[in-house]
Every structure is written in C-alpha cells, then in structure tokens.
Write an enzyme that holds these catalytic residues in place. Sequence first.
Site, mmCIF file in Angstrom:
data_model
loop_
_atom_site.group_PDB
_atom_site.id
_atom_site.type_symbol
_atom_site.label_atom_id
_atom_site.label_comp_id
_atom_site.label_asym_id
_atom_site.label_seq_id
_atom_site.Cartn_x
_atom_site.Cartn_y
_atom_site.Cartn_z
ATOM 1 N N ALA A 97 0.868 -1.173 0.000
ATOM 2 C CA ALA A 97 0.000 0.000 0.000
ATOM 3 C C ALA A 97 0.909 1.229 0.000
ATOM 4 O O ALA A 97 2.060 1.164 0.436
ATOM 5 C CB ALA A 97 -0.879 -0.026 1.241
ATOM 6 N N GLY A 127 0.639 -5.030 1.101
ATOM 7 C CA GLY A 127 -0.619 -5.042 0.353
ATOM 8 C C GLY A 127 -0.468 -5.658 -1.032
ATOM 9 O O GLY A 127 -1.434 -6.181 -1.591
ATOM 10 N N GLU A 171 -0.841 -9.258 -0.456
ATOM 11 C CA GLU A 171 -2.247 -9.526 -0.103
ATOM 12 C C GLU A 171 -3.147 -9.457 -1.341
ATOM 13 O O GLU A 171 -4.052 -10.282 -1.503
ATOM 14 C CB GLU A 171 -2.708 -8.515 0.951
ATOM 15 C CG GLU A 171 -1.964 -8.698 2.263
ATOM 16 C CD GLU A 171 -2.292 -7.615 3.262
ATOM 17 O OE1 GLU A 171 -1.846 -6.469 3.068
ATOM 18 O OE2 GLU A 171 -3.006 -7.907 4.240
ATOM 19 N N GLU A 211 4.773 -5.319 6.934
ATOM 20 C CA GLU A 211 3.990 -4.258 7.586
ATOM 21 C C GLU A 211 4.488 -3.924 8.983
ATOM 22 O O GLU A 211 4.476 -2.766 9.401
ATOM 23 C CB GLU A 211 2.504 -4.659 7.676
ATOM 24 C CG GLU A 211 1.756 -4.545 6.372
ATOM 25 C CD GLU A 211 1.731 -5.821 5.547
ATOM 26 O OE1 GLU A 211 2.617 -6.683 5.723
ATOM 27 O OE2 GLU A 211 0.814 -5.947 4.725
HETATM 28 C C1 HXC Z 1 5.167 4.250 -1.334
HETATM 29 C C2 HXC Z 1 7.007 3.221 -2.223
HETATM 30 C C3 HXC Z 1 6.630 1.990 -1.647
HETATM 31 C C4 HXC Z 1 5.423 1.949 -0.884
HETATM 32 C C5 HXC Z 1 8.468 1.705 -2.715
HETATM 33 N N1 HXC Z 1 8.142 2.986 -2.864
HETATM 34 N N2 HXC Z 1 7.575 1.082 -1.973
HETATM 35 N N3 HXC Z 1 6.260 4.322 -2.059
HETATM 36 N N4 HXC Z 1 4.727 3.095 -0.758
HETATM 37 N N5 HXC Z 1 4.962 0.804 -0.360
HETATM 38 C C6 HXC Z 1 8.891 4.031 -3.583
HETATM 39 C C7 HXC Z 1 10.126 4.478 -2.836
HETATM 40 O O1 HXC Z 1 9.783 5.421 -1.839
HETATM 41 C C8 HXC Z 1 10.927 5.056 -3.945
HETATM 42 O O2 HXC Z 1 10.448 6.363 -4.251
HETATM 43 C C9 HXC Z 1 10.616 4.160 -5.131
HETATM 44 O O3 HXC Z 1 9.371 3.507 -4.807
HETATM 45 C C10 HXC Z 1 11.664 3.089 -5.344
HETATM 46 O O4 HXC Z 1 11.857 2.419 -4.126
HETATM 47 P P1 HXC Z 1 13.305 2.170 -3.482
HETATM 48 O O5 HXC Z 1 13.101 1.880 -2.041
HETATM 49 O O6 HXC Z 1 14.235 3.294 -3.823
HETATM 50 O O7 HXC Z 1 13.743 0.851 -4.288
HETATM 51 P P2 HXC Z 1 14.676 -0.329 -3.804
HETATM 52 O O8 HXC Z 1 15.894 0.229 -3.073
HETATM 53 O O9 HXC Z 1 14.892 -1.176 -5.002
HETATM 54 O O10 HXC Z 1 13.840 -1.125 -2.701
HETATM 55 C C11 HXC Z 1 12.688 -1.836 -3.102
HETATM 56 C C12 HXC Z 1 11.863 -2.229 -1.847
HETATM 57 C C13 HXC Z 1 11.589 -0.972 -0.984
HETATM 58 C C14 HXC Z 1 12.615 -3.286 -1.035
HETATM 59 C C15 HXC Z 1 10.572 -2.842 -2.367
HETATM 60 O O11 HXC Z 1 11.053 0.029 -1.845
HETATM 61 C C16 HXC Z 1 10.638 -1.208 0.137
HETATM 62 O O12 HXC Z 1 11.006 -1.776 1.168
HETATM 63 N N6 HXC Z 1 9.422 -0.691 -0.017
HETATM 64 C C17 HXC Z 1 8.413 -0.714 1.048
HETATM 65 C C18 HXC Z 1 7.869 -2.099 1.218
HETATM 66 C C19 HXC Z 1 6.840 -2.115 2.330
HETATM 67 O O13 HXC Z 1 7.113 -1.799 3.491
HETATM 68 N N7 HXC Z 1 5.634 -2.483 1.950
HETATM 69 C C20 HXC Z 1 4.526 -2.591 2.889
HETATM 70 C C21 HXC Z 1 3.839 -1.287 2.941
HETATM 71 S S1 HXC Z 1 2.615 -1.258 4.168
HETATM 72 P P3 HXC Z 1 11.449 7.593 -4.472
HETATM 73 O O14 HXC Z 1 10.518 8.759 -4.676
HETATM 74 O O15 HXC Z 1 12.309 7.682 -3.254
HETATM 75 O O16 HXC Z 1 12.226 7.223 -5.704
HETATM 76 C C22 HXC Z 1 1.335 -2.069 3.475
HETATM 77 C C23 HXC Z 1 0.120 -2.094 4.344
HETATM 78 C C24 HXC Z 1 -0.877 -3.025 3.782
HETATM 79 O O17 HXC Z 1 1.359 -2.543 2.390
HETATM 80 C C25 HXC Z 1 -2.087 -2.982 4.597
HETATM 81 C C26 HXC Z 1 -3.321 -2.888 3.776
HETATM 82 C C27 HXC Z 1 -3.279 -3.335 2.432
#
Ligand code: HXC
Length: 258
Positions: A65, A109, A112, A132
């Site tokens: 998400a 998400g 999911e 998460e």
């Molecule tokens: C918003 C995101 C994002 C996310 C990545 N980006 N994931 N933006 N929400 N979930 C953005 C980054 O901020 C970044 O933007 C760009 O995408 C590229 O990501 P990087 O981190 O620079 O890439 P990389 O180093 O290759 O790492 C990839 C990654 C990492 C391991 C997937 O991006 C990551 O850990 N993302 C978050 C994963 C996460 O925590 N997901 C769960 C979210 S909570 P910029 O502008 O800096 O270039 C969730 C709740 C669900 O999903 C509950 C209800 C559905």
Amino acid sequence: MEYQDLLVEVHDKVALIRLNRPKALNALNDNMMNELGEAFAKFEKDPAIHVIILTGSEKAFAAGADIAAMKDYTYQDTHRDNYIGRNWEHILKVRKPVIGAVSGFALGGGCELAMMCDFLVAGDNAKFGQPEIKVGVTPGAGGTQRLPRAIGKAKAMDMLLTTRMIDAAEAERIGLVSRVVPADKLIEEVLEIAQGIAQMPVSVAMQIKDCVNRAFETTLSEGVNYERRLFHAGFGTPAQREGMYAFLEKRLPNFEGL
Ligand code: HXC
C-alpha cells in the site's frame, strides 16, 4: 477506457490488467484501487472475456500500500472511511478466473492483493513478503488470514513477524504460487495458460471457482454437498453434452458461447 494507474490489454477472450505506477514500484493508492475495481467490473460484465490476468511490472507486482499516501492518516480517517474495505476487494466479486502474474516485489498489500487472485504464476525473480510490522502496522487486506491458509501457520508467522522475503522457488515449494517461469517469459506463459482456460466452458470455470472458494468458508460435508448440486446441474447444460459427445466422437469440443 483510459486509466491513469493501469494499463489494460485484451488478447482474445483474455484481459490483461497491469498495475502501472512504475516510479513508486506500483505502490497501491486509492486511485489505482478505484481503477482496478472499474476494470474488474468491466471485464466481469463483458461476455467476450473469459479470464483476467493481473500483473505489475518486471521489477514489482506491487511494493505494498502507498506509504506516502497513508502516513498521516488517523484512526478516524481509516475507520470512518473504511480504508482498504472501501475499494480493495472488488477482485473478490469477480466470478471469472483471475490469474496473478507476479514478477519482482509483492510486498505487504501487494502480496495480499496477489493472494486474492485464484492462483499465482511467478517469475523466477519474484519476492513475496509481509513487512507491515516494520512500518508499524498489521496487514490490513487479509495477510494474516489468507497467508496461513495458503502456506500454513509456521511459514506465515515467520514471514509476518520477521518480514523475511521469500523467493519464487520457496513460494512454489510451500504452495503460495502454482508455477515458476523465467521472468522474461512470464506474460507469454501466463497468457498461454489463460488462453487454455478460455477455451473451456466459461460457465464451468466459474462454477469450479465458486466451489473451491466455498471450501474456505464452510465445512467439508457442506462443501461436497454444494459441489454435488452443481455437478448434477451440469447435466442440464449444453457444455456437458458437447464435452462428453466430443470425447466419444473423438473430436475437439467446441465450447463457444457455453
Ligand atoms: C510508497 C514506495 C513503496 C510503498 C516503494 N516505494 N515502496 N512508495 N509506498 N509501499 C517508492 C520508494 O519510496 C521510492 O520512491 C521508489 O518507490 C523506489 O523504491 P526504493 O526503495 O528506492 O527501491 P529499492 O531500493 O529497489 O527497494 C525496493 C523495496 C523498498 C525493497 C521494495 O522500496 C521497500 O522496502 N518498499 C516498502 C515495502 C513495504 O514496506 N511495503 C509494505 C507497505 S505497508 P522515491 O521517490 O524515493 O524514488 C502495506 C500495508 C498493507 O502494504 C495494509 C493494507 C493493504
């Protein structure tokens, strides 16, 4: 129809929906989820479409998400406006088969949403995770419920509590995905699978999906009873006659329109 956060193609009876926010690794925001609901509803209604594929990009199915969009939400915002509940589950109303084609990250998400598909085919670069807890929340779109049902409690707890990502090979071994294919052939392979299903009678495909999903919501005897009713009902349909007569006449069945 033009979408801002999706790319949509039709390949003869098969609709291909791509999540498309490449700069944010397909982080799932409200607009994308609203558009996804519209696209699913459109293809569900379209009699020319028999199977739907949901995919992302080669780098990410979806990295979760959208954290930037939800960072300042309050409890009141999420509860009052039914965040997630309001627009994430349209896919569950689709009665036609939905295949998830996962390449790259399917996190939070994203994982999911993938698990809401009927089955998953992964590129060999796929990574699944439920991180998460690292951003301070529980999963909110079924991760704590669908993941243990799919892969068992031990693996699910491990993924949910440690945030460990699993690769495509492990995902296949533990039953989260049905097949792994080379990442650069993913769409080609999944289109071929979908085209194969699309040649079957769509009405029977929908009934099978209905029965399998019922298995997760009811007792074994109720589920078997439900299946038996649909099996009997099948003998009132042209698909049964065509399928069985084609076999006996040693020809390919023609399920067009059935
Ligand atoms: C918003 C995101 C994002 C996310 C990545 N980006 N994931 N933006 N929400 N979930 C953005 C980054 O901020 C970044 O933007 C760009 O995408 C590229 O990501 P990087 O981190 O620079 O890439 P990389 O180093 O290759 O790492 C990839 C990654 C990492 C391991 C997937 O991006 C990551 O850990 N993302 C978050 C994963 C996460 O925590 N997901 C769960 C979210 S909570 P910029 O502008 O800096 O270039 C969730 C709740 C669900 O999903 C509950 C209800 C559905």
